[in-house]
Every structure is written in C-alpha cells, then in structure tokens.
Design an enzyme around this catalytic site. Structure first.
Site, short mmCIF file in Angstrom:
data_model
loop_
_atom_site.label_atom_id
_atom_site.label_comp_id
_atom_site.label_asym_id
_atom_site.label_seq_id
_atom_site.Cartn_x
_atom_site.Cartn_y
_atom_site.Cartn_z
N GLU A 17 0.84 -1.21 0.00
CA GLU A 17 0.00 0.00 0.00
C GLU A 17 0.87 1.25 0.00
OE1 GLU A 17 -2.50 1.71 -0.27
OE2 GLU A 17 -4.33 0.55 -0.04
N ARG A 100 -7.72 0.38 12.82
CA ARG A 100 -6.33 0.70 12.47
C ARG A 100 -6.32 1.82 11.45
NH1 ARG A 100 -4.84 -0.87 7.39
NH2 ARG A 100 -5.82 -2.73 6.46
N ASN A 102 -5.37 3.39 7.97
CA ASN A 102 -5.17 2.83 6.63
C ASN A 102 -4.42 3.83 5.76
OD1 ASN A 102 -5.41 0.60 4.89
ND2 ASN A 102 -7.19 1.47 3.88
N GLU A 121 -12.87 -5.45 9.02
CA GLU A 121 -13.61 -5.09 7.80
C GLU A 121 -15.10 -5.47 7.89
OE1 GLU A 121 -11.57 -6.37 4.26
OE2 GLU A 121 -9.60 -5.85 5.07
N ASN A 147 -10.09 4.59 2.09
CA ASN A 147 -8.91 4.63 1.23
C ASN A 147 -8.75 6.03 0.66
OD1 ASN A 147 -7.13 2.25 0.72
ND2 ASN A 147 -9.12 1.23 0.63
N ASP A 196 -9.75 0.99 -4.44
CA ASP A 196 -8.78 1.09 -3.35
C ASP A 196 -8.21 2.50 -3.32
OD1 ASP A 196 -6.51 0.39 -1.50
OD2 ASP A 196 -7.22 -1.64 -1.86
#
Length: 276
Positions: A17, A100, A102, A121, A147, A196
């Site tokens: 990522e 968390r 991202n 999720e 995202n 994403d």
C-alpha cells in the site's frame, strides 16, 4: 501511450500500500501493512531496501523537517530512514482498539489527511481525519474501509474512497483545510472489484486501484471513465507517479487462496507502467 504493467520488485507484500515518490531521494517508498514493513525502491540503480515498522503501517508521507511520517495501527510516528528509528507523534483512536490507520496523503499545503477502518472489515467505525498544527480533526465518519484521500492539483477538491460501498467521494476543500459538500464522484459497478487507493495526476484525472479487479482505472475530473489498465494480478491497491516518467502500483496477496496465489505468482509485487 499506456504501457503494460511489469513487476520491478517481486517483494511478495501481503498488503502492499501507499506508494510514495520521494523527490528528496528520487526513490519509491511503500508499505506492507500486514507484514509490518516499509520498502524503498530506487529505479535508477535497482537498489531495494526494507525496514521493520511499528504494527501495521498504513501509509508513509514526507515529514516537514525531513524523514517521514508513518501511520501505523493506532498512532502517527516520525520515521528516520538513516537510523531506522520511529518516534511517537500522536495516538489515534485509543478508544477503538479494533480499528487501524489505513491510507493517507498530504494536501498541497502540507496538511496530513488519513483514514481509519475496522481491522476486521465488518463495522462502520472508520473515520477520515486531518492532522495539522491544530492537532487531529475528524472530517467524516461511518466507514468500514477507508482509502485515500488524494487531492486535485489545485488542492480545492479531495477524493476519498468508501471501499466496500464501491464509491469514490469528492469534497470541496478551502484554504483553511475545511472540507464540505461531500458528493459521489464515481462508483465501481459490482463484479469489477473494489476501489482502493486513489491518486490524482498533474492534469487532475483520478486513478484508482481495483482490489479483486485486475486493473487500475482512470477517471476525468468530471467522473467519466477514461481508461482501464489491466494487470496480471487481481489485487491492485494504489498508484504513485514518479519523476522517472513511470507510474508505480502496489499490489497484495491478502485474501487469495493457495490456488489463486499459484495462479498469480507476482501477487504482492511492485509494478510500473507508462500512464498516459
């Protein structure tokens, strides 16, 4: 012309990522969230380096005074590559241990924006934050998986993704960093993958990786689909535009079965292609 993506580093990231082109050292940085790693790729020399990171690093961005800022699990950290050291900058959502950090990015004024998400999720416990001299500010809430964000070249439009809903949203952003007028920018149809991390190019087009979609998509600033670039792996997470003329994309093998991983041997690799 857009070229076919090729793998430049078979790093086998479980959840690659946050690719970032660093102008300071002319290198591509990115994270592997689920293997607690930060990676650096030098396209000129081919040099590949990795650092251990705090629990689940979600993004890496340039620091104001050199080095980097890394968002990891429930905190923001300063990261100094020369020593590999991390120092705590601030805690995030200590009251939500199931969340968390991202994805994240800097706006053109240098303010940090990032999202949090339910690590399982399942639940809409994630939020979008701005972090600046005033501290942390909640911008929006109610996300399962966040995202982005990314910003138009003039900094006046922010794009942020509600991944499980399949929607990329747009916000107006003023000079003071206040976001308003949330609206739907683009929706990825069922079966085409999950949007994403988004990123803007110099012309203001919005590119997004498609998790489980085998591709990245390019949208105009008006939300019109302009192009689709196919990949040899299914989980494309995010892109970055580099000074060497290439676009780089991180990928992941998270969620793939053993059979799928055998069919996608380059899943989790770092790819590059010419983006037009």
């Amino acid at each position: 012309m857009t070229s076919e993506p090729t793998c430049v580093w078979d790093v086998k990231a479980k959840l690659g990522e946050g690719p970032l082109w660093s102008h300071a050292d002319q290198a591509l940085w990115f994270v592997d969230i689920k293997q607690d790693r930060i990676h650096r790729y030098d396209p000129k020399t081919g040099d590949k380096r990795s650092h251990d990171a705090p629990d689940e690093p979600g993004f890496i961005v340039p620091g104001e005074k050199g080095g980097f800022i890394v968002g990891a699990r429930g905190a923001l950290y300063r990261f100094e590559p020369k020593t590999g050291g991390f120092s705590l900058l601030c805690d995030v959502e200590k009251d939500k241990p199931g969340n968390r950090i991202n994805d994240g990015a800097l706006d053109p004024s240098g303010r940090l924006w990032f999202g949090t998400m339910d690590n399982a999720e399942r639940d809409p416990t994630g939020s979008l934050y701005r972090f600046d001299a005033k501290g942390l500010t909640v911008i929006d809430s109610g996300y399962v998986v966040t995202n982005g964000p990314c910003f138009s070249p003039d900094g006046r439009t922010m794009y942020h993704t509600d991944t499980l809903a399949g929607v990329i949203c747009a916000f107006d952003v003023d000079a003071g960093g206040h976001a308003s007028n949330k609206r739907e920018f683009a929706t990825v149809e069922p079966g085409a993958g999950y949007p994403d991390g988004p990123v803007c190019d110099a012309a203001g087009n919005v590119w997004t990786g498609l998790y489980r979609g085998w591709a990245v998509r390019k949208y105009s600033a008006e939300g019109k689909l302009l192009a689709t670039v196919r990949f040899p792996v299914s989980n494309i997470t995010k892109m970055a535009f580099a000074a060497d003329g290439y676009a780089y994309a991180t990928t992941a093998w998270k969620g793939l079965s053993d059979e799928e991983r055998r069919a996608e041997p380059l899943a989790g690799g770092l790819f590059r292609f010419k983006a037009a």
